[in-house]
Design a protein around this motif. Structure first.
Motif, short mmCIF file in Angstrom:
data_model
loop_
_atom_site.label_atom_id
_atom_site.label_comp_id
_atom_site.label_asym_id
_atom_site.label_seq_id
_atom_site.Cartn_x
_atom_site.Cartn_y
_atom_site.Cartn_z
N TRP A 184 42.28 46.15 38.61
CA TRP A 184 43.46 45.63 37.92
C TRP A 184 44.27 46.79 37.35
CZ3 TRP A 184 44.86 40.51 37.78
CH2 TRP A 184 43.91 39.59 38.24
N PRO A 185 45.07 47.46 38.19
CA PRO A 185 45.93 48.54 37.66
C PRO A 185 46.89 48.01 36.62
CG PRO A 185 46.58 47.91 39.89
CD PRO A 185 45.29 47.23 39.62
N VAL A 186 47.24 48.86 35.67
CA VAL A 186 48.11 48.47 34.57
C VAL A 186 49.55 48.86 34.88
CG1 VAL A 186 48.68 48.95 32.15
CG2 VAL A 186 46.30 48.53 32.82
N LEU A 187 50.46 47.91 34.70
CA LEU A 187 51.90 48.15 34.84
C LEU A 187 52.58 47.76 33.54
CD1 LEU A 187 52.54 46.68 38.41
CD2 LEU A 187 52.29 49.09 37.78
N LEU A 188 53.70 48.42 33.25
CA LEU A 188 54.45 48.14 32.02
C LEU A 188 55.71 47.35 32.36
CD1 LEU A 188 54.16 51.62 30.27
CD2 LEU A 188 52.74 49.59 29.92
N ARG A 189 56.08 46.44 31.45
CA ARG A 189 57.27 45.62 31.64
C ARG A 189 58.22 45.83 30.46
NH1 ARG A 189 53.44 41.48 30.08
NH2 ARG A 189 54.01 40.64 28.04
N GLU A 190 59.46 45.38 30.65
CA GLU A 190 60.48 45.58 29.62
C GLU A 190 60.51 44.45 28.60
OE1 GLU A 190 62.01 48.41 29.33
OE2 GLU A 190 60.96 49.08 31.12
N THR A 191 59.95 43.30 28.94
CA THR A 191 59.90 42.20 27.97
C THR A 191 58.68 42.36 27.07
OG1 THR A 191 58.80 40.89 29.69
CG2 THR A 191 61.16 40.54 29.38
N ASN A 196 40.39 40.45 28.90
CA ASN A 196 39.37 40.80 27.91
C ASN A 196 38.80 42.20 28.14
OD1 ASN A 196 39.57 38.44 26.41
ND2 ASN A 196 38.01 37.36 27.60
N ARG A 197 38.67 42.59 29.41
CA ARG A 197 38.18 43.93 29.73
C ARG A 197 39.11 45.00 29.16
NH1 ARG A 197 38.69 43.50 34.77
NH2 ARG A 197 36.62 42.64 35.19
N PHE A 198 40.41 44.81 29.38
CA PHE A 198 41.38 45.79 28.85
C PHE A 198 41.37 45.78 27.32
CE2 PHE A 198 45.43 46.95 27.03
CZ PHE A 198 45.70 48.16 27.65
N PRO A 212 46.23 54.54 20.95
CA PRO A 212 45.38 55.72 21.22
C PRO A 212 44.47 55.57 22.44
CG PRO A 212 45.38 55.21 18.87
CD PRO A 212 46.10 54.08 19.55
N ALA A 213 43.92 54.38 22.65
CA ALA A 213 42.96 54.19 23.74
C ALA A 213 43.61 53.63 25.01
CB ALA A 213 41.84 53.25 23.28
N PHE A 214 44.94 53.64 25.06
CA PHE A 214 45.63 53.01 26.19
C PHE A 214 45.24 53.64 27.54
CE2 PHE A 214 49.18 52.93 29.22
CZ PHE A 214 49.35 51.57 29.37
N GLU A 215 45.25 54.96 27.61
CA GLU A 215 44.96 55.61 28.89
C GLU A 215 43.54 55.32 29.35
OE1 GLU A 215 47.02 57.00 30.85
OE2 GLU A 215 48.74 56.94 29.49
N THR A 216 42.60 55.35 28.43
CA THR A 216 41.21 55.05 28.77
C THR A 216 41.07 53.61 29.25
OG1 THR A 216 40.36 56.65 27.18
CG2 THR A 216 38.85 54.91 27.87
N ALA A 217 41.69 52.69 28.51
CA ALA A 217 41.61 51.27 28.88
C ALA A 217 42.29 51.02 30.23
CB ALA A 217 42.25 50.41 27.80
N SER A 218 43.38 51.70 30.49
CA SER A 218 44.08 51.55 31.77
C SER A 218 43.20 51.98 32.93
CB SER A 218 45.38 52.34 31.77
OG SER A 218 46.28 51.84 30.81
N ALA A 231 41.90 49.70 35.95
CA ALA A 231 42.18 50.08 37.33
C ALA A 231 40.89 50.19 38.14
CB ALA A 231 42.94 51.40 37.37
N ASP A 232 39.84 50.73 37.54
CA ASP A 232 38.56 50.85 38.23
C ASP A 232 37.99 49.48 38.60
OD1 ASP A 232 38.72 53.58 38.02
OD2 ASP A 232 37.34 53.75 36.33
#
Length: 231
Positions: A66-73, A184-186, A52-58, A62-63
């Protein structure tokens, strides 16, 4: 001397998937790639994007740079920067091996050459969990009782055979405080309980100068692959 390819984290993740696709297509017998980010990002499995909080945490991440990227593993959030070198190993096991221990064997094939290098350098190498480490797992590669390499893998079926991408993220330079802060921030912003500690990790160059470490690893991996693949 083999050197890691410098590229963005996004490009590195794409290069790993391209390597997996090439081996699946039969264009090459195996894949081996060392790449080093020239930017930084927090990389995590796609499943976390459903929180639920993924977008906010991302956005918080990023701010902070540390922008968030997704991986397949799989696994947990992993910070990627020019302090890390990534190892991507792609291969199809011989059919004679069967399928029963494919996952464990994949991890051991990734981890053993790194352990061999650490032992050559005079370090205490081990494989296993480390309390307080980010993306902790049974197949961390540890140096002197602290995590140095995190591992993950993904398998596809191609032409009736499994093909695996087995990945390791090796901490080369000591940027532990910044990397830990990013995780830890994320986690805090996403409502995840886990907190990780800088002293649970170690960079290779903290213990050994090892200027030819990547070149040596390249040799060790190719020797290992030649032992069971027609390379």
């Amino acid at each position: 001397m083999a050197k890691p390819v410098s590229m963005t984290v996004e490009a590195g993740l794409a290069a790993e998937q391209a390597l997996l696709a090439a081996v699946c297509a039969g264009d090459q017998a195996f894949g081996l790639l060392f790449w080093q980010p020239n930017d930084q990002a927090l990389v995590m499995p796609r499943r976390l994007s459903r929180l639920p909080a993924f977008e906010t945490a991302s956005q918080v991440s990023a701010d902070a740079g540390w922008p968030v990227l997704l991986r397949e593993t799989g696994g947990e959030p992993v910070p990627q920067s020019n302090a890390t070198v990534n190892i991507a190993l792609v291969y199809a096991p011989p059919r004679s091996e069967g399928d029963q221990n494919r996952i464990e064997t994949g991890y051991l094939r990734l981890c053993q050459p790194i352990c061999d290098l650490l032992i050559e350098l005079g370090g205490d190498a081990s494989v296993g969990e480390i309390d307080g480490a980010f993306c902790d797992g049974r197949y961390n590669v540890n140096l002197n009782g602290r995590k140095m390499v995190g591992t993950a893998q993904r398998w596809r079926q191609s032409g009736g055979r499994p093909v695996g991408l087995v990945h390791g993220a090796l901490l080369l330079e000591n940027d532990r405080e910044a990397l830990i802060a990013a995780v830890n921030r994320f986690n805090e912003a996403c409502g995840l309980d886990q907190r990780v500690r800088a002293d649970s990790h170690i960079a290779l160059h903290e213990a050994f100068p090892a200027p030819d470490a990547i070149s040596r690893l390249d040799t060790l991996y190719r020797q290992m692959l030649a032992s069971f693949l027609p390379v």
